[in-house]
Design a protein around this motif. Structure first.
Motif, PDB file in Angstrom:
ATOM      1  N   TRP A  60       0.828  -1.211   0.000  1.00 36.45           N
ATOM      2  CA  TRP A  60       0.000   0.000   0.000  1.00 36.45           C
ATOM      3  C   TRP A  60       0.861   1.260   0.000  1.00 36.45           C
ATOM      4  O   TRP A  60       0.529   2.250  -0.673  1.00 36.45           O
ATOM      5  CB  TRP A  60      -0.950  -0.007   1.197  1.00 36.45           C
ATOM      6  CG  TRP A  60      -1.938  -1.124   1.145  1.00 36.45           C
ATOM      7  CD1 TRP A  60      -2.029  -2.184   1.999  1.00 36.45           C
ATOM      8  CD2 TRP A  60      -2.964  -1.330   0.160  1.00 36.45           C
ATOM      9  NE1 TRP A  60      -3.045  -3.027   1.608  1.00 36.45           N
ATOM     10  CE2 TRP A  60      -3.638  -2.530   0.491  1.00 36.45           C
ATOM     11  CE3 TRP A  60      -3.379  -0.621  -0.963  1.00 36.45           C
ATOM     12  CZ2 TRP A  60      -4.702  -3.026  -0.256  1.00 36.45           C
ATOM     13  CZ3 TRP A  60      -4.444  -1.110  -1.722  1.00 36.45           C
ATOM     14  CH2 TRP A  60      -5.090  -2.294  -1.366  1.00 36.45           C
ATOM     15  N   ALA A  61       1.982   1.227   0.700  1.00 36.88           N
ATOM     16  CA  ALA A  61       2.864   2.401   0.729  1.00 36.88           C
ATOM     17  C   ALA A  61       3.478   2.662  -0.641  1.00 36.88           C
ATOM     18  O   ALA A  61       3.524   3.809  -1.111  1.00 36.88           O
ATOM     19  CB  ALA A  61       3.960   2.209   1.774  1.00 36.88           C
ATOM     20  N   LEU A  62       3.947   1.603  -1.321  1.00 37.47           N
ATOM     21  CA  LEU A  62       4.583   1.791  -2.625  1.00 37.47           C
ATOM     22  C   LEU A  62       3.542   2.040  -3.713  1.00 37.47           C
ATOM     23  O   LEU A  62       3.837   2.730  -4.702  1.00 37.47           O
ATOM     24  CB  LEU A  62       5.464   0.593  -2.958  1.00 37.47           C
ATOM     25  CG  LEU A  62       6.721   0.507  -2.088  1.00 37.47           C
ATOM     26  CD1 LEU A  62       7.506  -0.760  -2.385  1.00 37.47           C
ATOM     27  CD2 LEU A  62       7.615   1.728  -2.287  1.00 37.47           C
ATOM     28  N   ALA A  63       2.340   1.517  -3.555  1.00 34.00           N
ATOM     29  CA  ALA A  63       1.267   1.886  -4.491  1.00 34.00           C
ATOM     30  C   ALA A  63       0.988   3.383  -4.388  1.00 34.00           C
ATOM     31  O   ALA A  63       0.849   4.073  -5.405  1.00 34.00           O
ATOM     32  CB  ALA A  63       0.003   1.082  -4.189  1.00 34.00           C
ATOM     33  N   ALA A  64       0.919   3.895  -3.164  1.00 37.11           N
ATOM     34  CA  ALA A  64       0.685   5.331  -2.975  1.00 37.11           C
ATOM     35  C   ALA A  64       1.850   6.142  -3.536  1.00 37.11           C
ATOM     36  O   ALA A  64       1.641   7.183  -4.185  1.00 37.11           O
ATOM     37  CB  ALA A  64       0.491   5.637  -1.489  1.00 37.11           C
ATOM     38  N   GLN A  65       3.067   5.688  -3.293  1.00 37.27           N
ATOM     39  CA  GLN A  65       4.236   6.396  -3.836  1.00 37.27           C
ATOM     40  C   GLN A  65       4.177   6.431  -5.354  1.00 37.27           C
ATOM     41  O   GLN A  65       4.402   7.481  -5.988  1.00 37.27           O
ATOM     42  CB  GLN A  65       5.518   5.697  -3.352  1.00 37.27           C
ATOM     43  CG  GLN A  65       6.816   6.401  -3.735  1.00 37.27           C
ATOM     44  CD  GLN A  65       7.360   5.982  -5.101  1.00 37.27           C
ATOM     45  OE1 GLN A  65       6.881   5.038  -5.737  1.00 37.27           O
ATOM     46  NE2 GLN A  65       8.360   6.711  -5.565  1.00 37.27           N
ATOM     47  N   ARG A  66       3.907   5.283  -5.946  1.00 39.45           N
ATOM     48  CA  ARG A  66       3.893   5.195  -7.414  1.00 39.45           C
ATOM     49  C   ARG A  66       2.787   6.072  -8.003  1.00 39.45           C
ATOM     50  O   ARG A  66       3.000   6.784  -8.993  1.00 39.45           O
ATOM     51  CB  ARG A  66       3.706   3.739  -7.841  1.00 39.45           C
ATOM     52  CG  ARG A  66       3.783   3.522  -9.343  1.00 39.45           C
ATOM     53  CD  ARG A  66       3.707   2.045  -9.693  1.00 39.45           C
ATOM     54  NE  ARG A  66       3.881   1.869 -11.124  1.00 39.45           N
ATOM     55  CZ  ARG A  66       2.907   1.976 -12.020  1.00 39.45           C
ATOM     56  NH1 ARG A  66       1.672   2.255 -11.606  1.00 39.45           N
ATOM     57  NH2 ARG A  66       3.147   1.819 -13.309  1.00 39.45           N
ATOM     58  N   ASN A  67       1.606   6.030  -7.417  1.00 41.70           N
ATOM     59  CA  ASN A  67       0.491   6.796  -7.968  1.00 41.70           C
ATOM     60  C   ASN A  67       0.704   8.295  -7.811  1.00 41.70           C
ATOM     61  O   ASN A  67       0.318   9.078  -8.680  1.00 41.70           O
ATOM     62  CB  ASN A  67      -0.812   6.339  -7.310  1.00 41.70           C
ATOM     63  CG  ASN A  67      -1.162   4.910  -7.702  1.00 41.70           C
ATOM     64  OD1 ASN A  67      -0.799   4.448  -8.787  1.00 41.70           O
ATOM     65  ND2 ASN A  67      -1.844   4.197  -6.819  1.00 41.70           N
ATOM     66  N   THR A  68       1.326   8.703  -6.723  1.00 40.63           N
ATOM     67  CA  THR A  68       1.662  10.119  -6.543  1.00 40.63           C
ATOM     68  C   THR A  68       2.684  10.552  -7.597  1.00 40.63           C
ATOM     69  O   THR A  68       2.564  11.625  -8.199  1.00 40.63           O
ATOM     70  CB  THR A  68       2.208  10.369  -5.135  1.00 40.63           C
ATOM     71  OG1 THR A  68       1.242   9.934  -4.165  1.00 40.63           O
ATOM     72  CG2 THR A  68       2.502  11.845  -4.909  1.00 40.63           C
ATOM     73  N   ARG A  69       3.710   9.720  -7.799  1.00 39.45           N
ATOM     74  CA  ARG A  69       4.705  10.014  -8.835  1.00 39.45           C
ATOM     75  C   ARG A  69       4.046  10.151 -10.203  1.00 39.45           C
ATOM     76  O   ARG A  69       4.350  11.082 -10.967  1.00 39.45           O
ATOM     77  CB  ARG A  69       5.759   8.903  -8.877  1.00 39.45           C
ATOM     78  CG  ARG A  69       6.783   9.053  -9.993  1.00 39.45           C
ATOM     79  CD  ARG A  69       7.776   7.914 -10.018  1.00 39.45           C
ATOM     80  NE  ARG A  69       7.205   6.658 -10.456  1.00 39.45           N
ATOM     81  CZ  ARG A  69       7.075   6.294 -11.735  1.00 39.45           C
ATOM     82  NH1 ARG A  69       7.460   7.113 -12.710  1.00 39.45           N
ATOM     83  NH2 ARG A  69       6.558   5.125 -12.044  1.00 39.45           N
ATOM     84  N   ILE A  70       3.127   9.229 -10.519  1.00 32.88           N
ATOM     85  CA  ILE A  70       2.512   9.231 -11.843  1.00 32.88           C
ATOM     86  C   ILE A  70       1.653  10.477 -12.047  1.00 32.88           C
ATOM     87  O   ILE A  70       1.596  11.025 -13.161  1.00 32.88           O
ATOM     88  CB  ILE A  70       1.712   7.940 -12.055  1.00 32.88           C
ATOM     89  CG1 ILE A  70       2.683   6.758 -12.203  1.00 32.88           C
ATOM     90  CG2 ILE A  70       0.830   8.033 -13.296  1.00 32.88           C
ATOM     91  CD1 ILE A  70       2.003   5.419 -12.265  1.00 32.88           C
ATOM     92  N   LEU A  71       0.978  10.954 -11.012  1.00 37.12           N
ATOM     93  CA  LEU A  71       0.241  12.212 -11.143  1.00 37.12           C
ATOM     94  C   LEU A  71       1.183  13.322 -11.606  1.00 37.12           C
ATOM     95  O   LEU A  71       0.823  14.165 -12.439  1.00 37.12           O
ATOM     96  CB  LEU A  71      -0.416  12.581  -9.814  1.00 37.12           C
ATOM     97  CG  LEU A  71      -1.673  11.797  -9.441  1.00 37.12           C
ATOM     98  CD1 LEU A  71      -2.010  11.983  -7.969  1.00 37.12           C
ATOM     99  CD2 LEU A  71      -2.853  12.222 -10.319  1.00 37.12           C
ATOM    100  N   GLY A  72       2.407  13.346 -11.081  1.00 42.69           N
ATOM    101  CA  GLY A  72       3.391  14.324 -11.525  1.00 42.69           C
ATOM    102  C   GLY A  72       3.906  14.043 -12.911  1.00 42.69           C
ATOM    103  O   GLY A  72       4.063  14.953 -13.739  1.00 42.69           O
ATOM    104  N   VAL A  73       4.168  12.766 -13.221  1.00 45.45           N
ATOM    105  CA  VAL A  73       4.683  12.398 -14.543  1.00 45.45           C
ATOM    106  C   VAL A  73       3.694  12.768 -15.633  1.00 45.45           C
ATOM    107  O   VAL A  73       4.068  13.350 -16.674  1.00 45.45           O
ATOM    108  CB  VAL A  73       4.985  10.887 -14.590  1.00 45.45           C
ATOM    109  CG1 VAL A  73       5.251  10.438 -16.022  1.00 45.45           C
ATOM    110  CG2 VAL A  73       6.192  10.552 -13.719  1.00 45.45           C
ATOM    111  N   PHE A  74       2.421  12.448 -15.435  1.00 39.95           N
ATOM    112  CA  PHE A  74       1.425  12.734 -16.476  1.00 39.95           C
ATOM    113  C   PHE A  74       1.243  14.241 -16.666  1.00 39.95           C
ATOM    114  O   PHE A  74       0.982  14.704 -17.778  1.00 39.95           O
ATOM    115  CB  PHE A  74       0.103  12.061 -16.139  1.00 39.95           C
ATOM    116  CG  PHE A  74       0.101  10.562 -16.338  1.00 39.95           C
ATOM    117  CD1 PHE A  74       1.151   9.912 -16.974  1.00 39.95           C
ATOM    118  CD2 PHE A  74      -0.959   9.794 -15.891  1.00 39.95           C
ATOM    119  CE1 PHE A  74       1.141   8.536 -17.159  1.00 39.95           C
ATOM    120  CE2 PHE A  74      -0.990   8.415 -16.079  1.00 39.95           C
ATOM    121  CZ  PHE A  74       0.062   7.784 -16.704  1.00 39.95           C
TER     122      PHE A  74
END
Length: 328
Positions: free
Chosen positions: A258-272
């Motif tokens: 859950w922690a790395l899913a949150a990290q990844r999804n936050t990163r992707i919001l920035g990437v997109f």
């Protein structure tokens, strides 16, 4: 898409003289793909033009994945100086579109996706991969304030943001469950269903050139919390349970998931957002509402409270999914 002018010479030099070249796909990078059709069958031409791209990591990772029993494209020919690879053709059955047409197959195909990772994680991380741990996770997370927040004129507390994430992720980095080979972009649009192959070999893997040595939870979160298609929460739950049963990893793995899913999804919001603002690729905006839905689900899990509180205090609801709904 038009192939580079030296593509025909390259193909002729490796035994594909006179082959037809048809556009196949592009992605978020400078790489482009073409199908090559000749008397000997079909292959795929990857154009990874230097200095923007380097196909060497793709070759290294493809050969390693094949050596441990997974399906990566065969490297048929290469001209690394000009960024050209001729690779095996997995066909046209991509997991994303197959599931769109056959939604009843979702659970059994995500079970296979999970089994690929169980198999991969039985092997030590591929030698020479860059690390993907706490320092890298925190650096990646800066894409959110640097791009997302600036695009929406949000003034946020960046110091507290980094502090909150460090508090959540530092125990994950120290949990002793890795490192393993992390494919990093393991999701339904990077998997081909290869005819004539069974079991985990049925999954033809693509877009793994950015592989890293990191935590085993990362790729499971990548495939189950997909930016481009919805995976039901019931299937996500079943696959977490399948992975932990198949590996013997338990509560520590789920906390990391859950922690790395949150990290990844936050990163992707920035990437997109960066793909829209910097690279003039506005189509990625349509994925942002899904990313917010996934992130908010992750932040509701135990252990994510410091990050959840930061988002509550710094990113109002009206500046989450709502600004992107029209693009979706």
């Amino acid at each position: 898409m038009i192939p580079p002018p030296y593509a025909h010479d390259f193909l002729a030099a490796v035994g594909w003289a006179g082959a037809q070249i048809e556009p196949l796909a592009g992605d978020a990078s400078f790489r482009r793909y073409f199908r090559v059709i000749g008397p000997q069958g079909t292959a795929v031409l990857m154009d990874a033009p230097p200095p923007h791209e380097d196909p060497t990591p793709f070759v290294r990772v493809a050969e390693w994945l094949s050596s441990v029993g997974l399906s990566a494209p065969d490297i048929l020919a290469r001209d690394l100086d000009r960024g050209l690879l001729l690779i095996g053709d997995f066909g046209d059955r991509r997991l994303r579109e197959f599931l769109d047409d056959e939604p009843s197959r979702e659970e059994d195909l995500y079970a296979l996706a999970t089994d690929v990772l169980i198999h991969l994680h039985r092997h030590p991380a591929m030698a020479g991969l860059p690390p993907h741990g706490l320092d890298q996770w925190l650096d990646e997370l800066m894409l959110f304030p640097d791009w997302y927040c600036r695009a929406l004129n949000l003034q946020v507390d960046v110091d507290r943001y980094r502090e909150a994430w460090t508090g959540v992720l530092a125990p994950i980095a120290a949990d002793g469950l890795g490192p393993v080979t992390v494919l990093r972009d393991y999701h339904a649009e990077n998997v081909m269903l290869v005819r004539g192959r069974e079991g985990i070999a049925h999954f033809g893997l693509l877009d793994f050139q950015d592989a890293l040595a990191g935590h085993p939870a990362y790729d499971l979160a990548s495939v189950l919390e997909d930016a481009r298609r919805d995976v039901s929460p019931a299937v996500e739950r079943a696959m977490i349970d399948r992975y932990t049963a198949g590996t013997g990893k338990g509560e520590a793995f789920e906390r990391a998931y859950w922690a790395l899913a949150a990290q990844r999804n936050t990163r992707i919001l920035g990437v997109f957002t960066r793909l829209w603002k910097r690279d003039n690729k506005p189509n990625y905006r349509r994925f942002q509402p899904r990313m917010w839905g996934l992130l908010e689900r992750d932040l509701a899990q135990p252990g994510l409270e410091p990050v959840r509180d930061w988002f509550s205090d710094n990113v109002p609801e009206r500046l989450r999914a709502a600004p992107w709904m029209e693009a979706a």
